[in-house]
Design a protein around this motif. Sequence first.
Motif, PDB file in Angstrom:
ATOM      1  N   TRP A 131      30.651  46.794  45.841  1.00  8.44           N
ATOM      2  CA  TRP A 131      31.290  48.329  45.920  1.00  8.44           C
ATOM      3  C   TRP A 131      30.520  49.040  44.826  1.00  8.44           C
ATOM      4  O   TRP A 131      29.967  49.969  45.388  1.00  8.44           O
ATOM      5  CB  TRP A 131      32.757  48.347  46.131  1.00  8.44           C
ATOM      6  CG  TRP A 131      33.140  49.862  45.937  1.00  8.44           C
ATOM      7  CD1 TRP A 131      33.208  50.604  47.146  1.00  8.44           C
ATOM      8  CD2 TRP A 131      33.654  50.543  44.932  1.00  8.44           C
ATOM      9  NE1 TRP A 131      33.687  51.814  46.774  1.00  8.44           N
ATOM     10  CE2 TRP A 131      34.099  51.644  45.488  1.00  8.44           C
ATOM     11  CE3 TRP A 131      33.861  50.165  43.493  1.00  8.44           C
ATOM     12  CZ2 TRP A 131      34.604  52.821  44.601  1.00  8.44           C
ATOM     13  CZ3 TRP A 131      34.239  51.368  42.451  1.00  8.44           C
ATOM     14  CH2 TRP A 131      34.687  52.493  43.214  1.00  8.44           C
ATOM     15  N   SER A 147      27.943  48.622  43.223  1.00 10.82           N
ATOM     16  CA  SER A 147      26.514  48.864  43.244  1.00 10.82           C
ATOM     17  C   SER A 147      26.019  50.296  44.133  1.00 10.82           C
ATOM     18  O   SER A 147      25.058  50.513  43.983  1.00 10.82           O
ATOM     19  CB  SER A 147      25.782  47.544  43.698  1.00 10.82           C
ATOM     20  OG  SER A 147      26.253  47.469  45.012  1.00 10.82           O
ATOM     21  N   VAL A 193      25.201  49.343  46.994  1.00 14.96           N
ATOM     22  CA  VAL A 193      24.388  48.807  48.042  1.00 14.96           C
ATOM     23  C   VAL A 193      24.912  48.477  49.353  1.00 14.96           C
ATOM     24  O   VAL A 193      26.088  47.872  49.323  1.00 14.96           O
ATOM     25  CB  VAL A 193      23.741  47.720  47.453  1.00 14.96           C
ATOM     26  CG1 VAL A 193      22.716  47.073  48.502  1.00 14.96           C
ATOM     27  CG2 VAL A 193      22.923  47.773  46.192  1.00 14.96           C
ATOM     28  N   GLU A 194      24.761  49.482  50.444  1.00 17.64           N
ATOM     29  CA  GLU A 194      25.427  49.144  51.626  1.00 17.64           C
ATOM     30  C   GLU A 194      25.591  47.715  52.149  1.00 17.64           C
ATOM     31  O   GLU A 194      26.478  47.310  52.831  1.00 17.64           O
ATOM     32  CB  GLU A 194      24.943  50.222  52.742  1.00 17.64           C
ATOM     33  CG  GLU A 194      25.293  51.588  52.410  1.00 17.64           C
ATOM     34  CD  GLU A 194      24.537  52.599  53.213  1.00 17.64           C
ATOM     35  OE1 GLU A 194      24.244  52.319  54.450  1.00 17.64           O
ATOM     36  OE2 GLU A 194      23.932  53.485  52.523  1.00 17.64           O
TER      37      GLU A 194
END
Lengths: 457, 475
Positions: free
Chosen positions: B321, B323, B325-326
């Motif tokens: 979460w 980061s 990054v999706e």
Amino acid sequence: MASATHYSVEHENLNFVFKSELRKRLIMAMAIGVILILLGCILLMMGIGVADAHHGAGHGTGHHGGGGAEGSGHGFHWTKRLWANLWLNGVFFTGIAVIGVFFVAVQYVAHAGWSSAIKRIPEAFGYFLPITGGLLLILFFIAGHDLFHWTHSSLYEKGGKEFDKILYGKSGFFFFPLKPGSFPFFYVLRMIIFFGGWYFLFMQIRKLSLKEDLETDFNTYLKRPVIYNKLVYISTVFVVFFAISSSVSAWDWIMSIDSHWFSTMFGWYVFSSWHVTGLATIALAVILLKEQGYLKVVNENHLHDLGKFMFAFSIFWTYIWFSQFLLIYYANIPEEAIYFKERLSGHGGLYAPVFFLNIFFNFFFPFLILMTRASKRNVSILKIAIGFILVGHYLDFFMMVMPGTVGANGGFGLIEAGCLLLFASAFIYVVASNLAKAPLIAKNHPFIKESEYHVVL
Amino acid sequence: MQYTSPIREPLVLQGKTYADVTEDICRQVEAAPNPRWLGAMFLSLLALGWGSYTLYRTWWYGIGEWGLNKTVGWAWDITNFVWWVGIGHAGTLISAILLLFRQKWRTSINRAAEAMTIFAVLCAGSFILMHMGRPWLAHWALPLPNTYGSLWVNFNSPLVWDVFAISTYLTVSIVFWYMGLIPDLATIRERAKNPIARFIYGAMSFAWNGSAKTWARYEMVALVLAGLSTPLVLSVHTIVSFDFATSVIPGWHTTIFPPYFVAGAIFSGFAMVLTLMLITRHVYKLQAYITLEHIESMNKIILLTGSIVGIAYLTEFFIAWYSGVEYESYCFINRAFGPYWWAYWSMMTCNVISPQFFWFRSMRRNIYVTFALSIVVNIGMWFERFVIIVTSLHRDYVPSSWTMFWPTYVDVGDYIFSFGFFFTCFFLFAKFLPVINIAEVKAILKSSSAPSVIEKEEKVKAGVKLTPSYNPKSE
């Protein structure tokens, strides 16, 4: 049984005296530290040591998530370097202090016997926690914007020029329950809880440990070691609390400096660095006390075990360092690799030498020096290894803090030397004055006899 | 001089003498196989037989017999491999690392744990051979000079590092285990009445003569091997974790993997040791040697490593979460709430929640709870690997490739094969070799068998007469 060199607990000189001579020297050292810092600041104000030469170039490479990409242009103000240094030392010495408590707690949880004769030494480290805790908290309010890119409120203004989607996404971690970009309530709360929790649990351990000294009959106490059992219980609570708080504090205080960067290993990486530094400090304190004629019960067998710990946890640090580096290097995902790129080739290569020194000091030297049995039982050789570990891990934290805060304007100058001197002498002062307040040996520790007769083959 | 605090619990109970130790442990080797052992052996061979059939199908018809598809190209095979390798960590950990930490309680369990380690690593290796599809080309995994030009293995691949790490680990573990067996085999040789047994155990004990010189060499080699195997045992699961973490697949690429995999391996290894030792303890009546103190110590290690694994799970979730990054965030949400939610929550329940019972001393010292949890932990650790491997793969980069993996009966059969193999080996070991290291238990007998002050006091209160069970006949 009792050989010529055997000392028993009963014959121990139990009280450490904090002589006024040492006291004076430490105060002098602190004063010199402050003077060095002031001189360093003056030099920086005059622009000496500021990286004018690389002004443009240094910021271009590898400054993705650091302080360089800050709100109002890239104006480097000399105070930034001072704040970064205070923060670096604050975190570094917090580590040494909390590892002292952690070491004691682990010994209780593991029912370790050999270490009971030296446990009062790491126990005294905990008293430094309120000092660094207060300092870091104040520093965050004064210098938060200089140290932490994520604190700038303009990053969270939707539609604003500097709006940062990624930071906005994780703003809850810092600002919860308040509005992103306002007061970092959650962050500050965590800092208070961590320091408060560590110190509170430390005080419980310390109180019980001193209470155990008051037991009058050792043999009766052994039949029902109530205080010892309570100590095991509280130590377990501390270890559990520390397991969580050490990782989260590493994210908070260090990883968030490089606000966009992330690594799941980072919490354990900081822990491993703290841990081996703390072990080296404990060993150094034990050796210095022995040289002063204290701790006669402690002999080369105990030093051997401390040496083994330093050896093993130097390798452990290397293991963590290598795993983190290799995985990021191998996958080469830009968001992650930027961290090492900045340190290896960013800022005109300013940090590359430290990057390699870090590995040499923290792996090769302790590994080779402490390899043999004889070297772990030799005070002079141990001191050399301790020197490398302490300097090496200072450099390790330097590598973690500096590139993201001062970037191209970093280096090792008067401010760095002054801060380190100030913190080290203050730490020794606090530890020494608290060591003097209680007997050096916990004579009623249920395992004290095991420690007295401890032999490492 | 060695001094042991009276508050430490004894490690050998019932006042056993040196002669008792020899007698109690050798008796199992010398007696005829009992019906329970024969029954257990029969079941193991049955599993091995059924597994051999599915293995035959795997190799004859190829790995198309498995439930793999073009999206999920690695599933049960590698899950089982990692699971078995993980289990194969406990033996060397107990022998080497606990030796370095001077944990005397290891002496009663190290022999069986090391044997289990070797069998588990062999089971792990069998999945590597299985999933090669063409096992007769297995030697291609080794960096051998060949006739096809300058064709070498890919040294940049963690899979090749795995080949090196695991084969080295297996070799050192076998040497370590066998070396420890030699003095005990000599003991059995001396006692053997049957000339064939005497010859076989004699040959296996390498003419051990028990002289001071021989013992000195023995101890030296043990120390050297302990030093060698400590980094080895940690390297093995580290490199197994690299198999996944060096990739760029979300859920696989995360830096915490190496230490977290090692902790998980110790976790599952100790659980398997407990499963096996609790049965052995009961069947062979070894309560005096594998005491509640031993079980409690092992449960503490399970609690510790289980909690480390739990923290690692939460760290991964948090950083996914944090980061921003999706894909990474999606991967973790998909793990917990996607189509494989049941695997994820089985893992969480078994690995993180269930060991928390061991915070209570009464639970740690309860044999039934320990036995049940030791199995639960290994179920959880199997699901952990399944979750990591399959949930990360089944959501491919291209949504049109999204799919599910379901095992076929051949997948299941190959897994049963490994169980059959493992238990056949273990039962053979338990019958024909001493399950406890006689020599090492004797070494700690003096310092660790005196009843502790507290226990003595409680016994006297309960009206028990404190006389050691001395065995004059065999003395």
